[in-house]
Design a protein around this motif. Structure first.
Motif, PDB file in Angstrom:
ATOM      1  N   GLU A  68      -6.710  -0.281  10.686  1.00  0.00           N
ATOM      2  CA  GLU A  68      -6.800  -0.035   9.253  1.00  0.00           C
ATOM      3  C   GLU A  68      -5.427   0.369   8.728  1.00  0.00           C
ATOM      4  N   VAL A  69      -4.994  -0.322   7.695  1.00  0.00           N
ATOM      5  CA  VAL A  69      -3.668  -0.115   7.115  1.00  0.00           C
ATOM      6  C   VAL A  69      -3.830   0.490   5.725  1.00  0.00           C
ATOM      7  N   PRO A  70      -3.041   1.511   5.394  1.00  0.00           N
ATOM      8  CA  PRO A  70      -3.106   2.049   4.030  1.00  0.00           C
ATOM      9  C   PRO A  70      -2.825   0.949   2.998  1.00  0.00           C
ATOM     10  N   LYS A  71      -3.513   1.010   1.889  1.00  0.00           N
ATOM     11  CA  LYS A  71      -3.348  -0.009   0.849  1.00  0.00           C
ATOM     12  C   LYS A  71      -1.935  -0.038   0.284  1.00  0.00           C
ATOM     13  N   THR A  72      -1.195   1.044   0.458  1.00  0.00           N
ATOM     14  CA  THR A  72       0.196   1.087  -0.001  1.00  0.00           C
ATOM     15  C   THR A  72       1.144   0.423   0.997  1.00  0.00           C
ATOM     16  N   HIS A  73       0.648   0.067   2.161  1.00  0.00           N
ATOM     17  CA  HIS A  73       1.478  -0.542   3.204  1.00  0.00           C
ATOM     18  C   HIS A  73       1.170  -2.020   3.415  1.00  0.00           C
ATOM     19  N   TRP A  74       0.425  -2.634   2.511  1.00  0.00           N
ATOM     20  CA  TRP A  74       0.042  -4.038   2.650  1.00  0.00           C
ATOM     21  C   TRP A  74       0.343  -4.727   1.327  1.00  0.00           C
ATOM     22  N   ALA A  75       1.208  -5.723   1.379  1.00  0.00           N
ATOM     23  CA  ALA A  75       1.588  -6.427   0.149  1.00  0.00           C
ATOM     24  C   ALA A  75       1.440  -7.931   0.322  1.00  0.00           C
ATOM     25  N   ALA A  76       1.144  -8.577  -0.782  1.00  0.00           N
ATOM     26  CA  ALA A  76       1.154 -10.036  -0.877  1.00  0.00           C
ATOM     27  C   ALA A  76       1.863 -10.363  -2.178  1.00  0.00           C
ATOM     28  N   GLY A  77       2.836 -11.251  -2.105  1.00  0.00           N
ATOM     29  CA  GLY A  77       3.597 -11.580  -3.306  1.00  0.00           C
ATOM     30  C   GLY A  77       4.343 -10.380  -3.864  1.00  0.00           C
ATOM     31  N   ASP A  78       4.781  -9.489  -2.977  1.00  0.00           N
ATOM     32  CA  ASP A  78       5.533  -8.285  -3.332  1.00  0.00           C
ATOM     33  C   ASP A  78       4.741  -7.308  -4.195  1.00  0.00           C
ATOM     34  N   VAL A  79       3.412  -7.356  -4.085  1.00  0.00           N
ATOM     35  CA  VAL A  79       2.556  -6.413  -4.784  1.00  0.00           C
ATOM     36  C   VAL A  79       1.603  -5.829  -3.747  1.00  0.00           C
ATOM     37  N   THR A  80       1.586  -4.498  -3.639  1.00  0.00           N
ATOM     38  CA  THR A  80       0.681  -3.896  -2.666  1.00  0.00           C
ATOM     39  C   THR A  80      -0.763  -3.969  -3.159  1.00  0.00           C
ATOM     40  N   ILE A  81      -1.677  -3.810  -2.222  1.00  0.00           N
ATOM     41  CA  ILE A  81      -3.095  -3.782  -2.599  1.00  0.00           C
ATOM     42  C   ILE A  81      -3.341  -2.635  -3.569  1.00  0.00           C
ATOM     43  N   ALA A  82      -2.733  -1.475  -3.311  1.00  0.00           N
ATOM     44  CA  ALA A  82      -2.901  -0.320  -4.201  1.00  0.00           C
ATOM     45  C   ALA A  82      -2.404  -0.640  -5.601  1.00  0.00           C
ATOM     46  N   GLU A  83      -1.258  -1.283  -5.713  1.00  0.00           N
ATOM     47  CA  GLU A  83      -0.725  -1.662  -7.032  1.00  0.00           C
ATOM     48  C   GLU A  83      -1.636  -2.660  -7.719  1.00  0.00           C
ATOM     49  N   ARG A  84      -2.122  -3.626  -6.968  1.00  0.00           N
ATOM     50  CA  ARG A  84      -3.010  -4.641  -7.530  1.00  0.00           C
ATOM     51  C   ARG A  84      -4.293  -3.988  -8.050  1.00  0.00           C
TER      52      ARG A  84
END
Length: 67
Positions: free
Chosen positions: A45-61
């Protein structure tokens, strides 16, 4: 000996993670014929702030989505 390594974003319940592990084990057993005792499953399990796609993290999205 199948080794299944899955990475998901944090936020699932322990029951959901356990269910995922069970279903992956069953799928490997069913499709490969591997004995269940020989199947290994690791869920990371990875923190949502440590996973990005297209230079946008899951947390940001998630933060930018309307409620």
């Amino acid at each position: 000996m199948p080794f299944i390594d899955v990475t998901i974003a944090q936020g699932r319940s322990p029951e959901q993670v356990r269910s995922l592990m069970h279903e992956l084990t069953e799928a490997a057993h069913r499709t490969l014929g591997a004995p269940i005792a020989n199947i290994r499953v690791v869920v990371r399990e990875v923190p949502k702030t440590h996973w990005a796609a297209g230079d946008v993290t899951i947390a940001e999205r998630e933060a930018s989505m309307p409620e």
